[in-house]
Design a protein around this motif. Structure first.
Motif, PDB file in Angstrom:
ATOM      1  N   ALA A   6       0.864  -1.177   0.000  1.00  0.00           N
ATOM      2  CA  ALA A   6       0.000   0.000   0.000  1.00  0.00           C
ATOM      3  C   ALA A   6       0.901   1.227   0.000  1.00  0.00           C
ATOM      4  CB  ALA A   6      -0.912  -0.015   1.235  1.00  0.00           C
ATOM      5  N   ASN A   7       0.309   2.366  -0.027  1.00  0.00           N
ATOM      6  CA  ASN A   7       1.101   3.589   0.000  1.00  0.00           C
ATOM      7  C   ASN A   7       1.171   4.120   1.420  1.00  0.00           C
ATOM      8  OD1 ASN A   7       1.539   3.556  -2.776  1.00  0.00           O
ATOM      9  ND2 ASN A   7      -0.423   4.597  -3.158  1.00  0.00           N
ATOM     10  N   CYS A   8       2.343   4.590   1.773  1.00  0.00           N
ATOM     11  CA  CYS A   8       2.546   5.146   3.111  1.00  0.00           C
ATOM     12  C   CYS A   8       1.680   6.388   3.279  1.00  0.00           C
ATOM     13  CB  CYS A   8       4.031   5.480   3.300  1.00  0.00           C
ATOM     14  SG  CYS A   8       4.373   6.419   4.799  1.00  0.00           S
ATOM     15  N   PRO A   9       0.889   6.442   4.336  1.00  0.00           N
ATOM     16  CA  PRO A   9       0.044   7.631   4.544  1.00  0.00           C
ATOM     17  C   PRO A   9       0.860   8.876   4.828  1.00  0.00           C
ATOM     18  CG  PRO A   9      -0.089   6.159   6.438  1.00  0.00           C
ATOM     19  CD  PRO A   9       0.695   5.444   5.388  1.00  0.00           C
ATOM     20  N   SER A  10       2.136   8.715   5.106  1.00  0.00           N
ATOM     21  CA  SER A  10       2.963   9.872   5.418  1.00  0.00           C
ATOM     22  C   SER A  10       3.658  10.417   4.182  1.00  0.00           C
ATOM     23  CB  SER A  10       4.002   9.514   6.482  1.00  0.00           C
ATOM     24  OG  SER A  10       4.875  10.583   6.723  1.00  0.00           O
ATOM     25  N   CYS A  11       4.299   9.512   3.419  1.00  0.00           N
ATOM     26  CA  CYS A  11       5.092   9.984   2.288  1.00  0.00           C
ATOM     27  C   CYS A  11       4.605   9.461   0.952  1.00  0.00           C
ATOM     28  CB  CYS A  11       6.560   9.623   2.480  1.00  0.00           C
ATOM     29  SG  CYS A  11       6.899   7.853   2.292  1.00  0.00           S
ATOM     30  N   GLY A  12       3.688   8.522   0.940  1.00  0.00           N
ATOM     31  CA  GLY A  12       3.162   7.968  -0.286  1.00  0.00           C
ATOM     32  C   GLY A  12       4.017   6.857  -0.857  1.00  0.00           C
ATOM     33  N   GLY A  13       5.140   6.587  -0.251  1.00  0.00           N
ATOM     34  CA  GLY A  13       5.987   5.490  -0.717  1.00  0.00           C
ATOM     35  C   GLY A  13       5.320   4.149  -0.479  1.00  0.00           C
ATOM     36  N   GLN A  14       5.847   3.147  -1.159  1.00  0.00           N
ATOM     37  CA  GLN A  14       5.226   1.824  -1.030  1.00  0.00           C
ATOM     38  C   GLN A  14       5.660   1.150   0.280  1.00  0.00           C
ATOM     39  OE1 GLN A  14       6.506  -1.434  -3.605  1.00  0.00           O
ATOM     40  NE2 GLN A  14       4.369  -1.844  -4.089  1.00  0.00           N
ATOM     41  N   CYS A  30      10.321   7.084   4.773  1.00  0.00           N
ATOM     42  CA  CYS A  30      10.189   8.220   5.691  1.00  0.00           C
ATOM     43  C   CYS A  30      10.238   7.805   7.157  1.00  0.00           C
ATOM     44  CB  CYS A  30       8.873   8.967   5.428  1.00  0.00           C
ATOM     45  SG  CYS A  30       7.402   7.993   5.822  1.00  0.00           S
ATOM     46  N   SER A  31      10.467   6.508   7.437  1.00  0.00           N
ATOM     47  CA  SER A  31      10.554   5.978   8.807  1.00  0.00           C
ATOM     48  C   SER A  31       9.267   6.178   9.599  1.00  0.00           C
ATOM     49  CB  SER A  31      11.725   6.610   9.568  1.00  0.00           C
ATOM     50  OG  SER A  31      12.937   6.303   8.967  1.00  0.00           O
ATOM     51  N   ALA A  32       8.145   6.304   8.901  1.00  0.00           N
ATOM     52  CA  ALA A  32       6.857   6.390   9.604  1.00  0.00           C
ATOM     53  C   ALA A  32       6.430   4.987  10.023  1.00  0.00           C
ATOM     54  CB  ALA A  32       5.797   7.008   8.707  1.00  0.00           C
ATOM     55  N   GLY A  40      -8.239   1.374   7.990  1.00  0.00           N
ATOM     56  CA  GLY A  40      -7.255   1.537   6.927  1.00  0.00           C
ATOM     57  C   GLY A  40      -5.882   1.794   7.515  1.00  0.00           C
ATOM     58  N   LEU A  41      -4.966   2.321   6.705  1.00  0.00           N
ATOM     59  CA  LEU A  41      -3.611   2.563   7.171  1.00  0.00           C
ATOM     60  C   LEU A  41      -3.566   3.825   8.027  1.00  0.00           C
ATOM     61  CD1 LEU A  41      -1.447   1.725   4.020  1.00  0.00           C
ATOM     62  CD2 LEU A  41      -2.040   0.263   5.958  1.00  0.00           C
ATOM     63  N   GLU A  42      -2.718   3.775   9.047  1.00  0.00           N
ATOM     64  CA  GLU A  42      -2.652   4.894  10.002  1.00  0.00           C
ATOM     65  C   GLU A  42      -1.187   5.211  10.283  1.00  0.00           C
ATOM     66  OE1 GLU A  42      -3.438   5.044  14.668  1.00  0.00           O
ATOM     67  OE2 GLU A  42      -5.269   4.585  13.514  1.00  0.00           O
ATOM     68  N   ASP A  43      -0.874   6.477  10.198  1.00  0.00           N
ATOM     69  CA  ASP A  43       0.494   6.919  10.509  1.00  0.00           C
ATOM     70  C   ASP A  43       0.603   7.125  12.020  1.00  0.00           C
ATOM     71  OD1 ASP A  43       2.927   8.070  10.785  1.00  0.00           O
ATOM     72  OD2 ASP A  43       2.519   9.835   9.554  1.00  0.00           O
ATOM     73  N   ARG A  44       1.443   6.322  12.676  1.00  0.00           N
ATOM     74  CA  ARG A  44       1.554   6.414  14.137  1.00  0.00           C
ATOM     75  C   ARG A  44       2.771   7.223  14.556  1.00  0.00           C
ATOM     76  NH1 ARG A  44      -1.872   3.219  16.840  1.00  0.00           N
ATOM     77  NH2 ARG A  44      -0.561   3.208  18.714  1.00  0.00           N
ATOM     78  N   GLY A  45       3.373   7.925  13.611  1.00  0.00           N
ATOM     79  CA  GLY A  45       4.497   8.780  13.954  1.00  0.00           C
ATOM     80  C   GLY A  45       5.818   8.215  13.454  1.00  0.00           C
ATOM     81  N   LYS A  46       6.815   9.074  13.461  1.00  0.00           N
ATOM     82  CA  LYS A  46       8.116   8.676  12.944  1.00  0.00           C
ATOM     83  C   LYS A  46       8.943   7.975  14.040  1.00  0.00           C
ATOM     84  CE  LYS A  46       7.823  10.567   8.806  1.00  0.00           C
ATOM     85  NZ  LYS A  46       8.141  11.949   8.539  1.00  0.00           N
ATOM     86  N   VAL A  47       9.665   6.978  13.594  1.00  0.00           N
ATOM     87  CA  VAL A  47      10.626   6.359  14.512  1.00  0.00           C
ATOM     88  C   VAL A  47      12.009   6.882  14.161  1.00  0.00           C
ATOM     89  CG1 VAL A  47       9.302   4.250  14.886  1.00  0.00           C
ATOM     90  CG2 VAL A  47      10.909   4.345  13.003  1.00  0.00           C
TER      91      VAL A  47
END
Lengths: 650, 62
Positions: A6-14, A30-32, A40-47
C-alpha cells in the motif's frame, strides 16, 4: 514471504506487509510507523533511525526454534532507563505465531507472549523477589523503565514511537527467561529462554574460508572505533561503541557519558591515585576459545570491620560472547561469566548451582573506586551494590544486588601464570599469606594418591590373606622334671616339617600361678644345622588385695618369628623356673603362615601421615580463605591508594 | 610433594607386599649354624645352647 502493499500515509511510498498478522510496518522511505487498522492505514508517527549496534542479526534472516521455522521480519531498539540500548527482533513463524528475540550485550533470549492469571503490581516487585506463580517459578532479576527508540520492518503490535514503559525481567531455572511488560494493562507476560544463534539455526554472515578459520578462534574480528576525548583530545578506542554508556579516558581520567556516539564529560577522576593497570586496555586474550579484548578497568572496594579491601576488575568483550570479567584480588585471578538468577538457590550460608553446593565466604557492600576505558552501563565512582560470595574451588558464585537489579556470576580461578601467558604481561605474585576466593587447595592430589595407595594396600592385604593359612605344624606337651635352677633342663620336640617362606608363630603354655617359667628355644634344621634361637618367659601372678581380685601376666606366651627355610626341624627347649621342686608342663604349638594385622596397621599409619598433615594444613588454608581473602586494610572507606600501587594499600 | 608422597607410599606398599610374601618379621631371633663337631656328636644339641648363648640366669617374675 510477501504480502499486500500500500502507500505510506505519510510519504506515499510503497509499504509492504509481508506477514498477515503484523500490525505495523516501518516505511523504508520516511521511517513512519504505518499501522493497519479497521479504518485503513494509520500513521503512528516517525521512529528514529536505528543505532548501528553491530548486531550479527539482520532482517529476513531465517532460523528454527524446535521444529518451527521463522523469519526475522521486524526490529525495535529500546533504550534502557539506566542507559544502554537493546534490540528486539520479531520472529514470524510459519505457523502464524510470533516470537520475540531479544539481544543484549551479546546474549539472545527467545520468548513468546504467554498467559498469566494475575501479574503483581509493578511497585511490588524488587530484584531477587521470587514469583512462584509466574512461569512455573521465576525470580525478578531486574525492574526498570525503557523507551522505544527506533524500529524497522514489521511489528506484531501497535508500536508507539517514543513510548516509555516499565518492565520486569524474570529469570527461571535452566536459562528460562521472562518479561513482564507493564506498557499494557494488564501487563503482558513473555516467557522463553536464553538461546544461542547456533541453537536457533541462524547462520551469521558467511565468512570467506580464511575468515572462517580465524573466527573459529577469534570470533568476529574485534575492531575499535576511535572517538576523541572532549577533555584532553586523546583518542579513545571503543570496541563496542553501540553498547558503550560510559568511557573513562586513560590519558586524563575524564569520565564521559556516551550518547549516540557523542561524549560529554561528567567528571575528572583522580588518575594519579591509581597507577595504570598491569594489563593495558586494548589487550587481547583467548577465553572460552574466543578472543576477548580488555575494554574497561575498574577498582572496587569493600569495607569490613574497619578495613577497606580493594580489588581490580577488567571488562572483556567479544562480539560473539558479549561481556565477561577478569578479576584480580591480591594477585589471585579469576574469569567471571554471568549465570541465571534463578539457577542459584541460596539457603542461608550455602548456594546451590548446577548440582553443586557453594559455601558463603563473604558478604557486604562494594563500591566502585575508579574506572578506566568503556563500560556498558552508567558506571561512576561511588556506585554501590550488595555482594555475597560463595566458594567451591575453583569456582565462586557472586551475587550483586542494587535497588533495581540482581545479578549472579560464576568465577573460575586462573593461575597467575596462565593470565600472564594469555596477555603476555608480567604480573605480581599473589600477596603472601592470602588465599583467593576460588583458589583450589594446591595439595588435594595427596588425598587422591592416598586413595590409590589404600587400594594398593588392600590388594596386597588380600594377597597376604591367601598366603596366611595358619597351619599348625607342631603341637606337643612336654614335661620338665623337678630339678634345680643351676641344672637347666632340656627337652626336644618331635621332628616337624616347615614349608618355609612364611612366618612362624610359637605359642607356649604353662599352667603357672604366682610363678614363672623361662623358656629358651632352639629351632634346629635337621639337615643344614641352622639353629634359630629365641626365648619366651611365661609368668602369671594373681591374688586378692583389699577385697578385690587382681592378676597380671598370662599362662600363655606367643612369639612370631620370621620365615626360615623349608625343611625338617626339631625344637630344643630348655627352661628355668621359679618352682623347681615340682615338674613343669609346657605345651608348645607352632603355626606356619599366620596373618599379621599389625603389618597392615603399620602401613596404614605410615600412609595416613601425609594426608593427616595435609588435612590440617588445608584447614588453615580454608580459614585463611574465609578470614583473609582480602587482606589489605585501611582505616576508612575513602582511603587513597598507594601511589606506587604495590597492592599493599597501607 | 605429591610425587614424593606417591613414591614413599608405593615403597611402603611394596614393603608390605614383600613382608606378606616372604614371611619377614621384626624379631629378636638369631640364627647360627651348629658346628660340624657338635652336630656330629650324639646329643651335641643338648650342649649347643650353652655354647652359643651361655647361661645368664633369668631374673623375671616376682
Amino acid at each position: 514471504m510477501s504480502g499486500p502493499s500500500a502507500n505510506c500515509p505519510s510519504c506515499g511510498g510503497q509499504v509492504v506487509f509481508r506477514v498477515d498478522s503484523s500490525f505495523v510496518t516501518v516505511c523504508e522511505f520516511c521511517s513512519a510507523a504505518v499501522a493497519r487498522t479497521d479504518r485503513g492505514l494509520e500513521d503512528r508517527g516517525k521512529v528514529v533511525d536505528l543505532i548501528d549496534s553491530a548486531s550479527p542479526l539482520d532482517l529476513y534472516l531465517e532460523g528454527r526454534y524446535g521444529n518451527s521455522r521463522f523469519e526475522l521480519v521486524g526490529r525495535t531498539q529500546i533504550q534502557h532507563g539506566a542507559g544502554g540500548v537493546w534490540d528486539e527482533w520479531y520472529c514470524a513463524f510459519d505457523s502464524g505465531h510470533w516470537g520475540w528475540l531479544s539481544e543484549a550485550q551479546g546474549r539472545f533470549y527467545m520468548s513468546f507472549a504467554s498467559e498469566l492469571a494475575s501479574a503483581p503490581a509493578f511497585g511490588q516487585l524488587g530484584p531477587g523477589m521470587p514469583l512462584p506463580d509466574v512461569g512455573g517459578g521465576m525470580v525478578v532479576a531486574e525492574v526498570g523503565h525503557a523507551q522505544i527508540l527506533g524500529a524497522k520492518g514489521e511489528i506484531p503490535y501497535l508500536l508507539e514511537p517514543g513510548k516509555s514503559y516499565s518492565f520486569a525481567d524474570l529469570s527461571g531455572q535452566d536459562g528460562a527467561f521472562g518479561t513482564l511488560d507493564y506498557g499494557d494493562s494488564p501487563p503482558t507476560f513473555y516467557l522463553g529462554k536464553e538461546v544461542t544463534l547456533d541453537e536457533i539455526g541462524i547462520a551469521i554472515s558467511a565468512p570467506s574460508r580464511d575468515e572462517s578459520a580465524e573466527r573459529a578462534v577469534a570470533g568476529p574480528a574485534l575492531t575499535a572505533t576511535a572517538l576523541e576525548c572532549p577533555n584532553c583530545r586523546g583518542s579513545l578506542d571503543l570496541v563496542a561503541p553501540e553498547q558503550c554508556e560510559r568511557v573513562a579516558c586513560p590519558f586524563c581520567g575524564a569520565l564521559c557519558d556516551v550518547n549516540q556516539g557523542k561524549l560529554s564529560v561528567l567528571q575528572i577522576l583522580d588518575k594519579e591515585r591509581f597507577p595504570d593497570p598491569p594489563i593495558p586496555l586494548g589487550s587481547k586474550g583467548i577465553f572460552e576459545g574466543h578472543e576477548m579484548m580488555v575494554c574497561g578497568y575498574m577498582v572496587r572496594s569493600t569495607y569490613d570491620d574497619g578495613d577497606a579491601y580493594y580489588w581490580d576488575e577488567y571488562l572483556l568483550y567479544n562480539s560473539h560472547l558479549g561481556f565477561r570479567w577478569l578479576v584480580d584480588s591480591e594477585g589471585h585471578w579469576c574469569f567471571v561469566e554471568p549465570i541465571g538468577v534463578a539457577d542459584v538457590n541460596v539457603l542461608t550460608t550455602i548456594a546451590k548451582h548446577g548440582g553443586h553446593t557453594y559455601s558463603l565466604i563473604e558478604s557486604g557492600n562494594s563500591q566502585v573506586e575508579f574506572v578506566l576505558g568503556q563500560f556498558y552501563w552508567n558506571v561512576e565512582p561511588g556506585e554501590r551494590v550488595e555482594m555475597r560470595e560463595f566458594s567451591r574451588p575453583p569456582h565462586t558464585l557472586s551475587e550483586e544486588k542494587s535497588a533495581t537489579e540482581v545479578t549472579w556470576s560464576k568465577s573460575t580461578y586462573l593461575p597467575k601464570d596462565e593470565v600472564e601467558k594469555l596477555f603476555g604481561v608480567t604480573l605480581r605474585e599473589p600477596n603472601h599469606g592470602t588465599v583467593g576466593l576460588g583458589q583450589p587447595y594446591p595439595h588435594n592430589g595427596i588425598f587422591k594418591i592416598f586413595g590409590i595407595l589404600l587400594i594398593s594396600a588392600v590388594a596386597v592385604f588380600a594377597y597376604g590373606k591367601t598366603r596366611a593359612t595358619s597351619k599348625v605344624v607342631m603341637s606337643q606337651t612336654m614335661t620338665f622334671p623337678e630339678g634345680t635352677v643351676a641344672a637347666t633342663q632340656v627337652v626336644f620336640s618331635e621332628p616337624f616339617a616347615l614349608k618355609g617362606g612364611r612366618n612362624i608363630e610359637v605359642e607356649a603354655y604353662s599352667p603357672v600361678n604366682n610363678s614363672w617359667v623361662y623358656l629358651q628355644f632352639d629351632l634346629i634344621n635337621e639337615k643344614t644345622g641352622a639353629v634359630t634361637f629365641f626365648d619366651m618367659p611365661i609368668k602369671r601372678y594373681s591374688g586378692i588385695d583389699g577385697g578385690e581380685e587382681w592378676s597380671e601376666g598370662s599362662t600363655t606366651s606367643t612369639k612370631v618369628l620370621k620365615a626360615v627355610g623349608a625343611g625338617t626341624y626339631t625344637l630344643r627347649i630348655s627352661n628355668e623356673r621359679k618352682v623347681t621342686h615340682l615338674p613343669a608342663k609346657v605345651r608348645v604349638t607352632i603355626k606356619e603362615g599366620v596373618f599379621r594385622i599389625l603389618h597392615l596397621l603399620v602401613l596404614l599409619g605410615f600412609l595416613a601421615l601425609m594426608p593427616l598433615f595435609t588435612y590440617l594444613h588445608r584447614i588453615g588454608f580454608e580459614n585463611t580463605r574465609r578470614g583473609g581473602s582480602s587482606s589489605s586494610s585501611d582505616d576508612s572507606w575513602d582511603h587513597d591508594y598507594d601511589h606506587d600501587y604495590d597492592y599493599d594499600y597501607d | 610433594m605429591a610425587k614424593l608422597y606417591f613414591l614413599l607410599g608405593m615403597a611402603g606398599v611394596g614393603g608390605y607386599g614383600y613382608v606378606s610374601h616372604s614371611g619377614w618379621e621384626y624379631s629378636s631371633q638369631k640364627t647360627r649354624f651348629v658346628p660340624m663337631s657338635v652336630k656330629g656328636t650324639p646329643g651335641g644339641y643338648r650342649s649347643f645352647h650353652y655354647w652359643h648363648a651361655g647361661y645368664g640366669g633369668y631374673r623375671g617374675g616376682k
